[in-house]
Write a protein that holds these residues in place. Structure first.
Motif, PDB file in Angstrom:
ATOM      1  N   ILE A 220       0.833  -1.210   0.000  1.00  0.00           N
ATOM      2  CA  ILE A 220       0.000   0.000   0.000  1.00  0.00           C
ATOM      3  C   ILE A 220       0.861   1.251   0.000  1.00  0.00           C
ATOM      4  O   ILE A 220       0.581   2.222  -0.710  1.00  0.00           O
ATOM      5  CB  ILE A 220      -0.947   0.002   1.221  1.00  0.00           C
ATOM      6  N   ILE A 221       1.926   1.242   0.784  1.00  0.00           N
ATOM      7  CA  ILE A 221       2.746   2.449   0.945  1.00  0.00           C
ATOM      8  C   ILE A 221       3.968   2.473   0.024  1.00  0.00           C
ATOM      9  O   ILE A 221       4.754   3.422   0.066  1.00  0.00           O
ATOM     10  CB  ILE A 221       3.210   2.604   2.404  1.00  0.00           C
ATOM     11  N   ALA A 222       4.113   1.468  -0.810  1.00  0.00           N
ATOM     12  CA  ALA A 222       5.302   1.333  -1.645  1.00  0.00           C
ATOM     13  C   ALA A 222       5.583   2.603  -2.444  1.00  0.00           C
ATOM     14  O   ALA A 222       4.685   3.188  -3.048  1.00  0.00           O
ATOM     15  CB  ALA A 222       5.149   0.149  -2.588  1.00  0.00           C
ATOM     16  N   LYS A 223       6.834   3.049  -2.412  1.00  0.00           N
ATOM     17  CA  LYS A 223       7.341   4.202  -3.158  1.00  0.00           C
ATOM     18  C   LYS A 223       6.693   5.524  -2.751  1.00  0.00           C
ATOM     19  O   LYS A 223       6.703   6.487  -3.520  1.00  0.00           O
ATOM     20  CB  LYS A 223       7.198   3.973  -4.666  1.00  0.00           C
ATOM     21  N   SER A 224       6.144   5.593  -1.553  1.00  0.00           N
ATOM     22  CA  SER A 224       5.613   6.868  -1.064  1.00  0.00           C
ATOM     23  C   SER A 224       6.750   7.882  -0.959  1.00  0.00           C
ATOM     24  O   SER A 224       7.893   7.537  -0.646  1.00  0.00           O
ATOM     25  CB  SER A 224       4.971   6.692   0.319  1.00  0.00           C
ATOM     26  N   THR A 225       6.430   9.137  -1.218  1.00  0.00           N
ATOM     27  CA  THR A 225       7.434  10.191  -1.091  1.00  0.00           C
ATOM     28  C   THR A 225       7.943  10.267   0.345  1.00  0.00           C
ATOM     29  O   THR A 225       9.143  10.368   0.593  1.00  0.00           O
ATOM     30  CB  THR A 225       6.835  11.555  -1.490  1.00  0.00           C
ATOM     31  N   VAL A 226       7.003  10.199   1.289  1.00  0.00           N
ATOM     32  CA  VAL A 226       7.336  10.299   2.714  1.00  0.00           C
ATOM     33  C   VAL A 226       6.511   9.281   3.500  1.00  0.00           C
ATOM     34  O   VAL A 226       5.307   9.136   3.261  1.00  0.00           O
ATOM     35  CB  VAL A 226       7.032  11.706   3.273  1.00  0.00           C
ATOM     36  N   LEU A 227       7.158   8.609   4.412  1.00  0.00           N
ATOM     37  CA  LEU A 227       6.485   7.699   5.345  1.00  0.00           C
ATOM     38  C   LEU A 227       6.725   8.185   6.763  1.00  0.00           C
ATOM     39  O   LEU A 227       7.876   8.333   7.188  1.00  0.00           O
ATOM     40  CB  LEU A 227       7.022   6.278   5.194  1.00  0.00           C
ATOM     41  N   TYR A 228       5.630   8.465   7.484  1.00  0.00           N
ATOM     42  CA  TYR A 228       5.720   8.696   8.932  1.00  0.00           C
ATOM     43  C   TYR A 228       5.352   7.373   9.586  1.00  0.00           C
ATOM     44  O   TYR A 228       4.247   6.846   9.363  1.00  0.00           O
ATOM     45  CB  TYR A 228       4.748   9.793   9.366  1.00  0.00           C
ATOM     46  N   VAL A 261      10.504   3.720   0.164  1.00  0.00           N
ATOM     47  CA  VAL A 261       9.981   5.087   0.261  1.00  0.00           C
ATOM     48  C   VAL A 261      11.119   6.093   0.122  1.00  0.00           C
ATOM     49  O   VAL A 261      12.299   5.741   0.239  1.00  0.00           O
ATOM     50  CB  VAL A 261       9.237   5.311   1.607  1.00  0.00           C
ATOM     51  N   GLY A 262      10.764   7.361  -0.136  1.00  0.00           N
ATOM     52  CA  GLY A 262      11.782   8.379  -0.300  1.00  0.00           C
ATOM     53  C   GLY A 262      12.393   8.842   1.007  1.00  0.00           C
ATOM     54  O   GLY A 262      13.615   8.968   1.133  1.00  0.00           O
ATOM     55  N   GLN A 263      11.535   9.121   1.996  1.00  0.00           N
ATOM     56  CA  GLN A 263      11.974   9.612   3.305  1.00  0.00           C
ATOM     57  C   GLN A 263      11.192   8.908   4.400  1.00  0.00           C
ATOM     58  O   GLN A 263      10.008   8.608   4.226  1.00  0.00           O
ATOM     59  CB  GLN A 263      11.727  11.118   3.441  1.00  0.00           C
ATOM     60  N   LEU A 264      11.840   8.653   5.508  1.00  0.00           N
ATOM     61  CA  LEU A 264      11.189   8.107   6.699  1.00  0.00           C
ATOM     62  C   LEU A 264      11.220   9.150   7.797  1.00  0.00           C
ATOM     63  O   LEU A 264      12.278   9.707   8.109  1.00  0.00           O
ATOM     64  CB  LEU A 264      11.919   6.843   7.175  1.00  0.00           C
ATOM     65  N   ILE A 265      10.059   9.431   8.376  1.00  0.00           N
ATOM     66  CA  ILE A 265       9.981  10.294   9.558  1.00  0.00           C
ATOM     67  C   ILE A 265       9.567   9.426  10.734  1.00  0.00           C
ATOM     68  O   ILE A 265       8.535   8.742  10.685  1.00  0.00           O
ATOM     69  CB  ILE A 265       8.970  11.437   9.368  1.00  0.00           C
ATOM     70  N   LEU A 266      10.359   9.448  11.781  1.00  0.00           N
ATOM     71  CA  LEU A 266      10.049   8.682  12.984  1.00  0.00           C
ATOM     72  C   LEU A 266       9.269   9.538  13.967  1.00  0.00           C
ATOM     73  O   LEU A 266       9.448  10.758  14.041  1.00  0.00           O
ATOM     74  CB  LEU A 266      11.334   8.204  13.648  1.00  0.00           C
ATOM     75  N   GLY A 267       8.392   8.893  14.754  1.00  0.00           N
ATOM     76  CA  GLY A 267       7.630   9.602  15.766  1.00  0.00           C
ATOM     77  C   GLY A 267       6.969   8.638  16.721  1.00  0.00           C
ATOM     78  O   GLY A 267       7.227   7.431  16.704  1.00  0.00           O
ATOM     79  N   HIS A 268       6.080   9.170  17.576  1.00  0.00           N
ATOM     80  CA  HIS A 268       5.380   8.394  18.610  1.00  0.00           C
ATOM     81  C   HIS A 268       6.374   7.782  19.596  1.00  0.00           C
ATOM     82  O   HIS A 268       6.273   6.616  19.982  1.00  0.00           O
ATOM     83  CB  HIS A 268       4.492   7.311  17.979  1.00  0.00           C
ATOM     84  N   TYR A 269       7.307   8.596  20.031  1.00  0.00           N
ATOM     85  CA  TYR A 269       8.352   8.105  20.921  1.00  0.00           C
ATOM     86  C   TYR A 269       7.818   7.872  22.340  1.00  0.00           C
ATOM     87  O   TYR A 269       7.069   8.681  22.873  1.00  0.00           O
ATOM     88  CB  TYR A 269       9.487   9.133  21.031  1.00  0.00           C
ATOM     89  N   SER A 270       8.252   6.787  22.949  1.00  0.00           N
ATOM     90  CA  SER A 270       7.998   6.588  24.366  1.00  0.00           C
ATOM     91  C   SER A 270       8.756   7.652  25.154  1.00  0.00           C
ATOM     92  O   SER A 270       9.898   7.994  24.823  1.00  0.00           O
ATOM     93  CB  SER A 270       8.457   5.200  24.801  1.00  0.00           C
ATOM     94  N   THR A 271       8.120   8.166  26.186  1.00  0.00           N
ATOM     95  CA  THR A 271       8.748   9.225  26.983  1.00  0.00           C
ATOM     96  C   THR A 271       9.794   8.677  27.964  1.00  0.00           C
ATOM     97  O   THR A 271      10.351   9.429  28.753  1.00  0.00           O
ATOM     98  CB  THR A 271       7.678  10.017  27.755  1.00  0.00           C
TER      99      THR A 271
END
Length: 301
Positions: A220-228, A261-271
């Motif tokens: 579904i997400i293959a070759k997306s410009t950006v993946l969060y 994907v082109g770019q990976l953005i990481l998030g939802h970090y445990s505190t």
């Protein structure tokens, strides 16, 4: 395409971090994705006009992803909103929000429309002439979707030198930009690719939070410009990630690599972690194009 992170931390809010919420601007459309506590304040801080938000996408019904929604809906009323508001989210979201509005006698003075989701397959949930949004079924402790935002292919670009060389009347320009061949008065057929340039390449944004490592999303997400992609834990807490149906930074990077994907953005970090740079360090052992989300941070692509 511009992404503004309003909040990107897991669990409870802190004085300096906020739970999940973000704004995506694409093709002059503005979409709110998830609405954790503090979203209204973050919208103000980031100077985002409330009136531009007409579509809200909620991934799942865990509080850190939607507890700010009823407050935002109510504030729209106080601001004398008249434009319709559309909310896309799991079945049950309509009941939750309407109950709060009813018991607080806070009915809206604008059209409030719920689009409840329950399919386990990817489906298109929003579409207009420029943008399409489809679900990304995720695997979490409750029914959860990510969302894939895709630009539609635009018109082809006129090659004015070629058009003028063939002495084609300007009344045919729109037809040419729509991809049609042109027949000249002498009967010659001029193929469209001789009269136009390719349209501007389209962009896409895939939002995936929350989920355990789940390779079913890759097609579904293959070759997306950006993946969060969520990265709640580091690999040292892999067992905890599996137990709570979350991902590690390394696993998020593996998904990005396999989906090309082109770019990976990481998030939802445990505190539990003091430095989010640790997530980037871990992910880059697998995938090179890694960015870190942080509250108030914007990305332009």
């Amino acid at each position: 395409m511009k992404l503004t992170i309003l909040g990107c931390y897991a669990a409870t809010p802190r004085t300096f971090t906020n739970p999940t919420s973000q704004i995506l601007e694409i093709k002059n459309r503005l979409f709110l994705i998830d609405c954790g506590e503090g979203t209204q304040v973050q919208l103000r801080k980031n100077k985002i006009r409330f009136s531009k938000i007409n579509h809200i996408f909620i991934s799942h019904l865990h509080g850190d992803h939607f507890f700010g929604l009823v407050g935002l809906v109510s504030t729209f009323t106080l601001l004398n909103r008249t434009t319709d508001l559309h909310i896309y989210g799991p079945k049950g979201i309509k009941e939750i929000i309407k109950l709060q509005l009813r018991l607080s006698n806070s009915w809206t003075n604008y059209g409030l429309f719920f689009h409840e989701l329950e399919s386990l397959e990817s489906e298109i949930v929003y579409e207009d002439e420029k943008v399409r949004v489809q679900t990304i079924p995720l695997k979490h402790r409750v029914y959860t979707n990510g969302f894939l935002f895709q630009e539609k292919i635009g018109e082809r670009k006129l090659n004015l030198d070629a058009v003028q060389n063939y002495e084609i009347n300007s009344c045919y320009y729109q037809k040419i930009k729509n991809g049609k061949d042109i027949t000249l008065e002498d009967g010659r057929v001029i193929e469209n690719d001789k009269l136009t340039f390719d349209p501007i390449p389209t962009k896409s944004y895939a939002f995936c939070s929350d989920t355990v490592y789940h390779e079913a999303i890759i097609p579904i997400i293959a070759k997306s410009t950006v993946l969060y992609h969520e990265s709640t834990f580091l690999q040292s807490e892999e067992n905890l990630a599996k137990k709570t149906l979350h991902c590690t930074a390394k696993e998020a990077a593996t998904i990005a690599l396999k989906a090309n994907v082109g770019q990976l953005i990481l998030g939802h970090y445990s505190t539990r972690y003091e430095k989010i740079e640790l997530f980037k360090d871990e992910a880059e052992t697998v995938f090179s194009e890694v960015l870190l989300a942080d509250d108030g941070k914007s990305f332009e692509f």
